[in-house]
Design a protein around this motif. Structure first.
Motif, PDB file in Angstrom:
ATOM      1  N   LEU A 145      40.712  48.770  39.550  1.00  0.00           N
ATOM      2  CA  LEU A 145      40.941  48.046  40.800  1.00  0.00           C
ATOM      3  C   LEU A 145      39.719  48.041  41.705  1.00  0.00           C
ATOM      4  CD1 LEU A 145      44.564  49.276  41.484  1.00  0.00           C
ATOM      5  CD2 LEU A 145      43.875  46.961  40.876  1.00  0.00           C
ATOM      6  N   THR A 146      38.851  49.033  41.589  1.00  0.00           N
ATOM      7  CA  THR A 146      37.629  49.042  42.404  1.00  0.00           C
ATOM      8  C   THR A 146      36.488  48.278  41.733  1.00  0.00           C
ATOM      9  OG1 THR A 146      37.043  51.203  41.454  1.00  0.00           O
ATOM     10  CG2 THR A 146      38.169  51.196  43.580  1.00  0.00           C
ATOM     11  N   ALA A 147      36.510  48.208  40.394  1.00  0.00           N
ATOM     12  CA  ALA A 147      35.417  47.519  39.678  1.00  0.00           C
ATOM     13  C   ALA A 147      35.713  46.050  39.432  1.00  0.00           C
ATOM     14  CB  ALA A 147      35.153  48.213  38.338  1.00  0.00           C
ATOM     15  N   ALA A 148      36.972  45.652  39.525  1.00  0.00           N
ATOM     16  CA  ALA A 148      37.322  44.258  39.234  1.00  0.00           C
ATOM     17  C   ALA A 148      36.720  43.313  40.267  1.00  0.00           C
ATOM     18  CB  ALA A 148      38.842  44.101  39.215  1.00  0.00           C
ATOM     19  N   ARG A 162      48.807  39.857  42.345  1.00  0.00           N
ATOM     20  CA  ARG A 162      49.227  41.177  42.808  1.00  0.00           C
ATOM     21  C   ARG A 162      48.017  42.118  42.924  1.00  0.00           C
ATOM     22  NH1 ARG A 162      54.120  43.883  41.998  1.00  0.00           N
ATOM     23  NH2 ARG A 162      55.006  41.790  41.957  1.00  0.00           N
ATOM     24  N   ALA A 163      47.079  42.014  41.989  1.00  0.00           N
ATOM     25  CA  ALA A 163      45.876  42.851  42.051  1.00  0.00           C
ATOM     26  C   ALA A 163      45.060  42.541  43.307  1.00  0.00           C
ATOM     27  CB  ALA A 163      45.022  42.649  40.798  1.00  0.00           C
ATOM     28  N   LEU A 164      44.974  41.272  43.678  1.00  0.00           N
ATOM     29  CA  LEU A 164      44.273  40.901  44.904  1.00  0.00           C
ATOM     30  C   LEU A 164      44.941  41.515  46.120  1.00  0.00           C
ATOM     31  CD1 LEU A 164      43.429  37.127  44.299  1.00  0.00           C
ATOM     32  CD2 LEU A 164      41.788  38.983  44.598  1.00  0.00           C
ATOM     33  N   ALA A 165      46.276  41.478  46.141  1.00  0.00           N
ATOM     34  CA  ALA A 165      47.007  42.043  47.274  1.00  0.00           C
ATOM     35  C   ALA A 165      46.817  43.557  47.343  1.00  0.00           C
ATOM     36  CB  ALA A 165      48.488  41.692  47.159  1.00  0.00           C
ATOM     37  N   VAL A 166      46.800  44.207  46.179  1.00  0.00           N
ATOM     38  CA  VAL A 166      46.656  45.665  46.142  1.00  0.00           C
ATOM     39  C   VAL A 166      45.284  46.098  46.637  1.00  0.00           C
ATOM     40  CG1 VAL A 166      46.448  47.628  44.559  1.00  0.00           C
ATOM     41  CG2 VAL A 166      48.375  46.050  44.361  1.00  0.00           C
ATOM     42  N   THR A 167      44.240  45.345  46.266  1.00  0.00           N
ATOM     43  CA  THR A 167      42.869  45.725  46.645  1.00  0.00           C
ATOM     44  C   THR A 167      42.490  45.258  48.044  1.00  0.00           C
ATOM     45  OG1 THR A 167      42.042  43.715  45.564  1.00  0.00           O
ATOM     46  CG2 THR A 167      42.074  45.745  44.255  1.00  0.00           C
ATOM     47  N   GLU A 168      43.379  44.600  48.744  1.00  0.00           N
ATOM     48  CA  GLU A 168      43.060  44.114  50.079  1.00  0.00           C
ATOM     49  C   GLU A 168      42.743  45.271  51.020  1.00  0.00           C
ATOM     50  OE1 GLU A 168      42.126  41.222  52.684  1.00  0.00           O
ATOM     51  OE2 GLU A 168      42.843  40.869  50.635  1.00  0.00           O
ATOM     52  N   ASP A 169      43.557  46.345  50.958  1.00  0.00           N
ATOM     53  CA  ASP A 169      43.313  47.540  51.771  1.00  0.00           C
ATOM     54  C   ASP A 169      42.782  48.617  50.837  1.00  0.00           C
ATOM     55  OD1 ASP A 169      43.296  49.738  53.417  1.00  0.00           O
ATOM     56  OD2 ASP A 169      45.281  49.386  54.266  1.00  0.00           O
ATOM     57  N   SER A 170      41.479  48.649  50.663  1.00  0.00           N
ATOM     58  CA  SER A 170      40.878  49.561  49.685  1.00  0.00           C
ATOM     59  C   SER A 170      41.081  51.021  50.057  1.00  0.00           C
ATOM     60  CB  SER A 170      39.378  49.260  49.542  1.00  0.00           C
ATOM     61  OG  SER A 170      38.721  49.388  50.789  1.00  0.00           O
ATOM     62  N   GLU A 171      41.095  51.330  51.346  1.00  0.00           N
ATOM     63  CA  GLU A 171      41.254  52.721  51.761  1.00  0.00           C
ATOM     64  C   GLU A 171      42.651  53.244  51.401  1.00  0.00           C
ATOM     65  OE1 GLU A 171      40.567  55.509  55.738  1.00  0.00           O
ATOM     66  OE2 GLU A 171      40.413  53.331  55.865  1.00  0.00           O
ATOM     67  N   ARG A 172      43.684  52.433  51.635  1.00  0.00           N
ATOM     68  CA  ARG A 172      45.036  52.839  51.294  1.00  0.00           C
ATOM     69  C   ARG A 172      45.206  52.928  49.778  1.00  0.00           C
ATOM     70  NH1 ARG A 172      50.388  49.431  52.886  1.00  0.00           N
ATOM     71  NH2 ARG A 172      49.396  47.993  51.418  1.00  0.00           N
ATOM     72  N   LEU A 173      44.552  52.014  49.055  1.00  0.00           N
ATOM     73  CA  LEU A 173      44.614  52.036  47.592  1.00  0.00           C
ATOM     74  C   LEU A 173      44.017  53.327  47.047  1.00  0.00           C
ATOM     75  CD1 LEU A 173      44.828  50.848  44.715  1.00  0.00           C
ATOM     76  CD2 LEU A 173      42.635  49.695  45.156  1.00  0.00           C
ATOM     77  N   ILE A 174      42.791  53.631  47.462  1.00  0.00           N
ATOM     78  CA  ILE A 174      42.119  54.820  46.953  1.00  0.00           C
ATOM     79  C   ILE A 174      42.888  56.077  47.341  1.00  0.00           C
ATOM     80  CG2 ILE A 174      39.999  56.184  47.057  1.00  0.00           C
ATOM     81  CD1 ILE A 174      39.763  53.586  45.490  1.00  0.00           C
ATOM     82  N   PRO A 202      37.620  45.261  33.439  1.00  0.00           N
ATOM     83  CA  PRO A 202      38.152  45.557  34.774  1.00  0.00           C
ATOM     84  C   PRO A 202      39.218  44.580  35.260  1.00  0.00           C
ATOM     85  CG  PRO A 202      35.920  44.668  34.922  1.00  0.00           C
ATOM     86  CD  PRO A 202      36.188  44.935  33.482  1.00  0.00           C
ATOM     87  N   GLU A 203      39.004  43.266  35.066  1.00  0.00           N
ATOM     88  CA  GLU A 203      39.974  42.296  35.575  1.00  0.00           C
ATOM     89  C   GLU A 203      41.304  42.375  34.804  1.00  0.00           C
ATOM     90  OE1 GLU A 203      36.724  41.335  34.896  1.00  0.00           O
ATOM     91  OE2 GLU A 203      36.221  41.516  37.032  1.00  0.00           O
ATOM     92  N   ARG A 204      41.215  42.496  33.488  1.00  0.00           N
ATOM     93  CA  ARG A 204      42.437  42.598  32.686  1.00  0.00           C
ATOM     94  C   ARG A 204      43.192  43.882  33.022  1.00  0.00           C
ATOM     95  NH1 ARG A 204      42.828  43.156  26.070  1.00  0.00           N
ATOM     96  NH2 ARG A 204      45.113  43.168  25.960  1.00  0.00           N
ATOM     97  N   ALA A 205      42.461  45.003  33.116  1.00  0.00           N
ATOM     98  CA  ALA A 205      43.099  46.277  33.434  1.00  0.00           C
ATOM     99  C   ALA A 205      43.701  46.254  34.838  1.00  0.00           C
ATOM    100  CB  ALA A 205      42.084  47.417  33.304  1.00  0.00           C
ATOM    101  N   ALA A 206      42.987  45.652  35.779  1.00  0.00           N
ATOM    102  CA  ALA A 206      43.495  45.579  37.156  1.00  0.00           C
ATOM    103  C   ALA A 206      44.785  44.790  37.220  1.00  0.00           C
ATOM    104  CB  ALA A 206      42.438  44.957  38.061  1.00  0.00           C
ATOM    105  N   ALA A 207      44.835  43.683  36.488  1.00  0.00           N
ATOM    106  CA  ALA A 207      46.063  42.879  36.474  1.00  0.00           C
ATOM    107  C   ALA A 207      47.228  43.640  35.849  1.00  0.00           C
ATOM    108  CB  ALA A 207      45.815  41.574  35.714  1.00  0.00           C
ATOM    109  N   LEU A 208      46.973  44.496  34.839  1.00  0.00           N
ATOM    110  CA  LEU A 208      48.031  45.249  34.177  1.00  0.00           C
ATOM    111  C   LEU A 208      48.588  46.362  35.064  1.00  0.00           C
ATOM    112  CD1 LEU A 208      46.583  45.578  30.539  1.00  0.00           C
ATOM    113  CD2 LEU A 208      48.524  44.181  31.273  1.00  0.00           C
ATOM    114  N   VAL A 209      47.706  47.064  35.781  1.00  0.00           N
ATOM    115  CA  VAL A 209      48.148  48.234  36.556  1.00  0.00           C
ATOM    116  C   VAL A 209      48.583  47.873  37.963  1.00  0.00           C
ATOM    117  CG1 VAL A 209      46.595  49.718  35.225  1.00  0.00           C
ATOM    118  CG2 VAL A 209      45.817  48.778  37.412  1.00  0.00           C
ATOM    119  N   ALA A 210      48.312  46.648  38.417  1.00  0.00           N
ATOM    120  CA  ALA A 210      48.617  46.291  39.805  1.00  0.00           C
ATOM    121  C   ALA A 210      50.098  46.440  40.159  1.00  0.00           C
ATOM    122  CB  ALA A 210      48.131  44.869  40.097  1.00  0.00           C
TER     123      ALA A 210
END
Length: 437
Positions: A37-40, A58-70, A128-136
């Motif tokens: 999610l950080t490398a995508a 969904r991955a875009l929405a998840v990475t919108e707030d990077s601090e909360r994600l991390i 990264p993009e494929r993995a981000a979409a799977l785990v989002a």
């Protein structure tokens, strides 16, 4: 009775081992998710989302707030790692006694390092993009569950940092999209994946919003102007001798610009006069430049190039006169000048041929026109001369010397040797420059 007790003990041991393996899988999931999610690339995810990929959206929405994600991912990862280590210690202590603590440390370090860190992160960084979409989808659930704890931790961290005088802005991003793109292009050029010409064009386009028209305008001393009081024949001769299609028209003094003459408008007016009155010597005297000239378009020198290009496109014009805060003429700028900052020098069949601007001597010295911009010099030579205090090379020397140097004077600053080769009046027209060392 002893056999039953022994069976129950082995059952508990196997259950603990299974729990440890499950926790290691969760740790691998959290580690890989963080990397993915950080490398995508958000640009690639956006492209996939626009094609109907719901997971990418969904991955875009998840990475919108990077601090909360991390924060959520790290919290989950630490919980499962600590729990796995505790269970492993208990398991191996049961099997090996006091030596079980050392055995548990060695085994868990190897398992966590290989299967919960290196392996999932390697896969995530490879795709990264494929993995981000799977785990989002599951990560979005984790974020919602851990959100209260993460918010409390964030508040605690900011409070501790403030005690040490470190202020944090919760709404700020560590790096803007503009900086990310610039960094990627620069890195690509450094690693050989992006050619210098491509880098210059891309960075030139990105820099337009940070640079002002005064940096690239043609100074008023170099503008070709038409005197409205001049004879029609002289005006025609001047226009035909010029390589420009638009020329400012002034009355009385060059500062008093009253219009802009386009060569096509001049040609149409003369053709109309010639058809109406015949091709005789007196026909041209009927020409009045004020009847065909356009209204002048003035812009402040602090206008950014990006804004000015938009204004040119909106107004359907390519020519503007630059003035300072007092309304005094400073120079002129055209749409071509701005485009040249992106694609490089643009010439046509009517432009005068020029000698190569830069040619190094045997000792690495360049003979530079004083009016050359620092940006152009840096782009041509891969140097890094600062352009914060001056736009031209001559301006940089005057700024550093705090005086107008005379011919032959030599200065050394910013890791370069500057020698004044030519000076006319108060202008430095030529300089010899070479790197020191």
């Amino acid at each position: 009775m002893d056999t039953a007790i022994q069976t129950i003990n082995w059952g508990a041991t196997l259950g603990t081992a299974a729990a440890i393996l499950f926790l290691l899988m969760l740790s691998a999931f959290f580690s890989g998710s963080e990397t993915a999610l950080t490398a995508a690339s958000r640009g690639k995810l956006r492209s996939q989302a626009d094609k109907g990929n719901g997971s990418a959206e969904r991955a875009l929405a998840v990475t919108e707030d990077s601090e909360r994600l991390i924060g959520s991912v790290l919290l989950g990862n630490n919980i499962v790692n600590i729990l796995a280590a505790s269970l492993a210690t208990a398991l191996f202590t049961t099997l090996f006694g006091q030596q079980g603590v050392a055995v548990a440390t060695l085994v868990m370090t190897a398992l966590v390092l290989v299967f919960a860190e290196v392996l999932p992160k390697t896969y995530a960084i490879t795709n990264p993009e494929r993995a981000a979409a799977l785990v989002a989808p599951p990560i979005s659930v984790v974020i919602r569950v851990f959100s209260p704890v993460v918010s409390a931790v964030r508040a605690l961290v900011r409070g501790v940092l403030q005690l040490f005088g470190v202020a944090t802005d919760p709404d700020s991003r560590i790096m803007s999209a503009h900086e990310e793109i610039v960094g990627a292009i620069t890195l690509g050029h450094t690693e050989g994946g992006v050619e210098k010409e491509d880098r210059d064009r891309l960075l030139g386009a990105l820099d337009l919003s940070d640079r002002f028209v005064e940096e690239i305008m043609l100074h008023r001393s170099g503008i070709e102007m038409i005197d409205v009081e001049a004879r029609p024949g002289d005006i025609l001769d001047q226009v035909l001798a010029s390589s420009h299609t638009r020329m400012p028209v002034y009355r009385g003094e060059p500062e008093n610009i009253i219009g802009v003459l386009h060569t096509k408008d001049l040609l149409r007016a003369i053709h109309r006069i010639a058809k109406a009155e015949g091709a005789n010597a007196d026909a041209l005297t009927r020409f009045d430049v004020t009847e065909v000239m356009m209204e002048p378009y003035f812009v402040p020198e602090t206008t950014t190039m990006d804004d000015q290009m938009r204004q040119f496109l909106r107004r359907h014009t390519h020519f503007a006169l630059v003035v300072d805060e007092y309304g005094a003429l400073q120079g002129l700028i055209t749409l071509e000048d701005i485009l040249e900052e992106i694609v490089g020098e643009i010439t046509d069949e009517h432009d005068r041929a020029e000698e190569p601007v830069l040619k190094a001597d045997a000792d690495g010295t360049y003979l530079i026109d004083g009016a050359m911009t620092i940006r152009d010099l840096n782009r041509a030579t891969e140097w890094g001369l600062p352009d914060d205090e001056a736009n031209t090379v001559a301006g940089l020397v005057i700024h550093e010397a705090q005086t107008i140097p005379t011919r032959g004077q030599v200065f050394s600053f910013h890791g370069f040797r500057f020698e004044v080769a030519e000076r006319k009046a108060n202008r430095i027209t030529q300089l010899r420059i070479r790197p020191l060392g």
